[in-house]
Design an enzyme around this catalytic site. Structure first.
Site, PDB file in Angstrom:
ATOM      1  N   ALA A   9       0.809  -1.230   0.000  1.00 27.69           N
ATOM      2  CA  ALA A   9       0.000   0.000   0.000  1.00 27.69           C
ATOM      3  C   ALA A   9       0.840   1.277   0.000  1.00 27.69           C
ATOM      4  O   ALA A   9       0.393   2.315  -0.495  1.00 27.69           O
ATOM      5  CB  ALA A   9      -0.937  -0.006   1.210  1.00 27.69           C
ATOM      6  N   THR A 100       6.171  -9.039 -10.606  1.00 26.38           N
ATOM      7  CA  THR A 100       6.934  -9.722 -11.657  1.00 26.38           C
ATOM      8  C   THR A 100       8.096 -10.501 -11.032  1.00 26.38           C
ATOM      9  O   THR A 100       8.392 -10.341  -9.857  1.00 26.38           O
ATOM     10  CB  THR A 100       7.501  -8.718 -12.681  1.00 26.38           C
ATOM     11  OG1 THR A 100       8.314  -7.769 -11.977  1.00 26.38           O
ATOM     12  CG2 THR A 100       6.392  -7.987 -13.404  1.00 26.38           C
ATOM     13  N   ALA A 122      -0.665 -11.267 -14.587  1.00 26.26           N
ATOM     14  CA  ALA A 122      -0.125 -10.717 -15.834  1.00 26.26           C
ATOM     15  C   ALA A 122       1.091  -9.853 -15.538  1.00 26.26           C
ATOM     16  O   ALA A 122       0.992  -8.897 -14.768  1.00 26.26           O
ATOM     17  CB  ALA A 122      -1.188  -9.882 -16.542  1.00 26.26           C
ATOM     18  N   HIS A 155      13.852   2.456 -22.584  1.00 27.41           N
ATOM     19  CA  HIS A 155      13.492   2.652 -21.172  1.00 27.41           C
ATOM     20  C   HIS A 155      14.469   3.628 -20.524  1.00 27.41           C
ATOM     21  O   HIS A 155      15.542   3.915 -21.060  1.00 27.41           O
ATOM     22  CB  HIS A 155      13.498   1.326 -20.410  1.00 27.41           C
ATOM     23  CG  HIS A 155      12.254   0.505 -20.615  1.00 27.41           C
ATOM     24  ND1 HIS A 155      12.143  -0.418 -21.633  1.00 27.41           N
ATOM     25  CD2 HIS A 155      11.071   0.487 -19.948  1.00 27.41           C
ATOM     26  CE1 HIS A 155      10.941  -0.980 -21.582  1.00 27.41           C
ATOM     27  NE2 HIS A 155      10.268  -0.443 -20.574  1.00 27.41           N
ATOM     28  N   LYS A 159      16.828   1.294 -15.519  1.00 23.07           N
ATOM     29  CA  LYS A 159      16.322  -0.073 -15.723  1.00 23.07           C
ATOM     30  C   LYS A 159      17.485  -1.062 -15.708  1.00 23.07           C
ATOM     31  O   LYS A 159      18.499  -0.852 -16.368  1.00 23.07           O
ATOM     32  CB  LYS A 159      15.548  -0.174 -17.043  1.00 23.07           C
ATOM     33  CG  LYS A 159      14.863  -1.522 -17.214  1.00 23.07           C
ATOM     34  CD  LYS A 159      13.818  -1.486 -18.312  1.00 23.07           C
ATOM     35  CE  LYS A 159      13.226  -2.862 -18.590  1.00 23.07           C
ATOM     36  NZ  LYS A 159      12.493  -3.400 -17.436  1.00 23.07           N
TER      37      LYS A 159
HETATM   38  P1  NAD Z   1       7.799  -1.004  -4.538  1.00 29.29           P
HETATM   39  O1  NAD Z   1       9.058  -1.577  -3.959  1.00 29.29           O
HETATM   40  O2  NAD Z   1       7.642   0.478  -4.633  1.00 29.29           O
HETATM   41  O3  NAD Z   1       6.534  -1.539  -3.713  1.00 29.29           O
HETATM   42  C1  NAD Z   1       6.463  -2.820  -3.126  1.00 29.29           C
HETATM   43  C2  NAD Z   1       5.791  -2.629  -1.786  1.00 29.29           C
HETATM   44  O4  NAD Z   1       5.475  -3.904  -1.228  1.00 29.29           O
HETATM   45  C3  NAD Z   1       6.701  -1.905  -0.763  1.00 29.29           C
HETATM   46  O5  NAD Z   1       6.030  -0.765  -0.245  1.00 29.29           O
HETATM   47  C4  NAD Z   1       6.920  -2.962   0.305  1.00 29.29           C
HETATM   48  O6  NAD Z   1       7.089  -2.413   1.601  1.00 29.29           O
HETATM   49  C5  NAD Z   1       5.633  -3.754   0.183  1.00 29.29           C
HETATM   50  N1  NAD Z   1       5.675  -5.051   0.861  1.00 29.29           N
HETATM   51  C6  NAD Z   1       6.744  -5.839   1.114  1.00 29.29           C
HETATM   52  N2  NAD Z   1       6.397  -6.903   1.852  1.00 29.29           N
HETATM   53  C7  NAD Z   1       5.070  -6.788   2.067  1.00 29.29           C
HETATM   54  C8  NAD Z   1       4.133  -7.585   2.767  1.00 29.29           C
HETATM   55  N3  NAD Z   1       4.469  -8.719   3.389  1.00 29.29           N
HETATM   56  N4  NAD Z   1       2.839  -7.187   2.801  1.00 29.29           N
HETATM   57  C9  NAD Z   1       2.460  -6.051   2.187  1.00 29.29           C
HETATM   58  N5  NAD Z   1       3.310  -5.224   1.515  1.00 29.29           N
HETATM   59  C10 NAD Z   1       4.604  -5.614   1.450  1.00 29.29           C
HETATM   60  O7  NAD Z   1       7.642  -1.690  -5.971  1.00 29.29           O
HETATM   61  P2  NAD Z   1       6.656  -1.293  -7.166  1.00 29.29           P
HETATM   62  O8  NAD Z   1       7.369  -0.435  -8.129  1.00 29.29           O
HETATM   63  O9  NAD Z   1       5.357  -0.831  -6.614  1.00 29.29           O
HETATM   64  O10 NAD Z   1       6.494  -2.690  -7.885  1.00 29.29           O
HETATM   65  C11 NAD Z   1       5.952  -3.805  -7.196  1.00 29.29           C
HETATM   66  C12 NAD Z   1       5.915  -5.009  -8.137  1.00 29.29           C
HETATM   67  O11 NAD Z   1       5.031  -4.766  -9.220  1.00 29.29           O
HETATM   68  C13 NAD Z   1       7.263  -5.363  -8.782  1.00 29.29           C
HETATM   69  O12 NAD Z   1       7.372  -6.777  -8.876  1.00 29.29           O
HETATM   70  C14 NAD Z   1       7.153  -4.753 -10.180  1.00 29.29           C
HETATM   71  O13 NAD Z   1       7.984  -5.370 -11.122  1.00 29.29           O
HETATM   72  C15 NAD Z   1       5.703  -5.058 -10.457  1.00 29.29           C
HETATM   73  N6  NAD Z   1       5.090  -4.274 -11.529  1.00 29.29           N
HETATM   74  C16 NAD Z   1       4.241  -4.936 -12.357  1.00 29.29           C
HETATM   75  C17 NAD Z   1       3.564  -4.268 -13.346  1.00 29.29           C
HETATM   76  C18 NAD Z   1       2.552  -5.022 -14.187  1.00 29.29           C
HETATM   77  O14 NAD Z   1       1.995  -4.442 -15.126  1.00 29.29           O
HETATM   78  N7  NAD Z   1       2.272  -6.282 -13.883  1.00 29.29           N
HETATM   79  C19 NAD Z   1       3.771  -2.906 -13.549  1.00 29.29           C
HETATM   80  C20 NAD Z   1       4.637  -2.218 -12.683  1.00 29.29           C
HETATM   81  C21 NAD Z   1       5.292  -2.929 -11.663  1.00 29.29           C
END
Ligand code: NAD
Length: 267
Positions: A9, A100, A122, A155, A159
Site C-alpha cells: 500500500a 513480476t 499478468a 526505457h 532499468k
Molecule cells: P515497490 O518496492 O515500490 O513496492 C512494493 C511494496 O510492497 C513496498 O512498499 C513494500 O514495503 C511492500 N511489501 C513488502 N512486503 C510486504 C508484505 N508482506 N505485505 C504487504 N506489503 C509488502 O515496488 P513497485 O514499483 O510498486 O512494484 C511492485 C511489483 O510490481 C514489482 O514486482 C514490479 O515489477 C511489479 N510491476 C508490475 C507491473 C505489471 O503491469 N504487472 C507494472 C509495474 C510494476
C-alpha cells in the site's frame, strides 16, 4: 460494488492503485497492507497515497484487510505474493497479481491456488500493451514469412534488465505466430562482420536513457513497405488502471487462472 484490498500500500504501484480505485465507479478500497515493521503502519492509506483520507488504516495483517474485501490487488515481491496467494485461497478471495519475477515453482503455486479462487496474473497489466499483443499475433499471421521482424524498446537509465520482459513477450508472440522457436531466432547483438540477416531471425534492440517510462516498437519490414506498431507509456498509471480493471472484471468469476487477454476479451 467490488471491495478491494491492496498490498504494498505504501509502494509505488500500491499508492497509484489506491488513488485510481477512488476515481473508479463501482470499486472501493476496503483494506491496505504493508510489511510488518513498515513506518506507515496505522496511517490512513489514502493519505499515504496522496488522495485524501479514506478511513482505511494500513495494517500488516492481510487477514484483517481481507475481512471486508472481495479481491486483493498485489504488487509486491515474489515471496510476499506467494504467501498472500495462499491466504486468499484460504479465505476464498479473488486475486490480481502484478508482481513480476516469479520463478517456476512460485508460478506453480499461483496455478495451484487458481484451482480454488479466480486469479488474474499478468506481468504487464497495461490495456494498450495487451491490445498490442493481440494485434502482433494478427499482423504476424497475416503477413507470414515475407517480412523481417525487428523489435526496439526504450526505457529509462535506471532499468536493470534488458531487453524488457514486454519486448521478449512481443518476440515470443510473433515467433509463435510464425511457427518459430523464439529462443532459436532471437538475435540480441549485431557487431562487426556478423553476416547478412537471416529471414527467420527476430532482432531485439534496447535503448536506455533519461526518464523514458517505456516504449516498444515492432517493425515488420517487407520489400518496399514497412509496418511499425508502437506502444508508448506515459506513466506507470497504465499498469494500475489495468490492475483495477482486472479486479472489477474478476467479480464473481469462477476459480481459474486468467490473464489480461481474458480481462479484455481478446482470447
Ligand atoms: P515497490 O518496492 O515500490 O513496492 C512494493 C511494496 O510492497 C513496498 O512498499 C513494500 O514495503 C511492500 N511489501 C513488502 N512486503 C510486504 C508484505 N508482506 N505485505 C504487504 N506489503 C509488502 O515496488 P513497485 O514499483 O510498486 O512494484 C511492485 C511489483 O510490481 C514489482 O514486482 C514490479 O515489477 C511489479 N510491476 C508490475 C507491473 C505489471 O503491469 N504487472 C507494472 C509495474 C510494476
Amino acid at each position: 460494488m467490488t471491495r478491494i484490498a491492496v498490498t504494498g500500500a505504501a509502494g509505488r504501484m500500491g499508492g497509484r492503485i489506491i488513488t485510481l480505485i477512488t476515481e473508479t465507479e463501482g470499486l472501493s478500497v476496503t483494506g491496505a497492507v504493508e510489511m510488518a515493521g513498515h513506518p506507515r503502519l496505522g496511517e490512513d492509506a489514502g493519505y499515504i497515497a496522496g488522495c485524501g483520507d479514506l478511513g482505511v488504516a494500513i495494517t500488516d495483517s492481510l487477514e484483517e484487510a481481507l475481512a471486508d474485501s472481495d479481491v486483493l490487488i498485489d504488487f509486491t515481491w515474489p515471496e510476499v505474493t506467494i504467501a498472500n496467494a495462499v491466504v486468499c485461497e484460504k479465505l476464498g478471495k479473488g486475486l490480481v497479481v502484478g508482481t513480476t519475477g516469479l520463478k517456476g515453482e512460485q508460478r506453480g503455486i499461483i496455478e495451484a491456488v487458481a484451482k480454488t479462487i479466480p486469479v488474474v496474473f499478468a506481468p504487464n497489466m497495461s490495456v494498450g500493451v495487451n491490445v498490442c499483443f493481440k494485434l502482433l499475433k494478427d499482423i504476424a499471421q497475416t503477413l507470414g514469412d515475407g517480412f523481417d521482424v525487428e523489435i526496439v524498446e526504450l526505457h529509462h537509465n535506471k532499468k536493470k534488465d534488458s531487453p524488457s520482459g514486454t519486448a521478449v513477450r512481443m518476440g515470443e508472440i510473433v515467433a509463435d505466430a510464425l511457427d518459430r522457436d523464439y529462443d532459436q531466432v532471437a538475435n540480441y547483438h549485431r557487431e562487426g562482420m556478423c553476416g547478412e540477416r537471416t529471414s527467420e531471425e527476430i532482432g531485439m534492440q534496447t535503448v536506455r536513457g533519461g526518464d523514458i517510462v517505456g516504449e516498444h516498437t515492432v517493425y515488420f519490414i517487407g520489400m518496399g513497405e514497412r509496418i511499425e506498431l508502437t506502444h508508448r507509456a506515459m506513466s506507470r498509471d497504465m499498469f494500475a488502471r489495468g490492475a483495477i480493471r482486472a479486479a472489477g472484471w474478476l467479480g464473481d468469476k469462477p476459480a481459474g487462472l486468467y490473464d489480461m487477454q481474458d480481462v479484455l476479451g481478446l482470447n
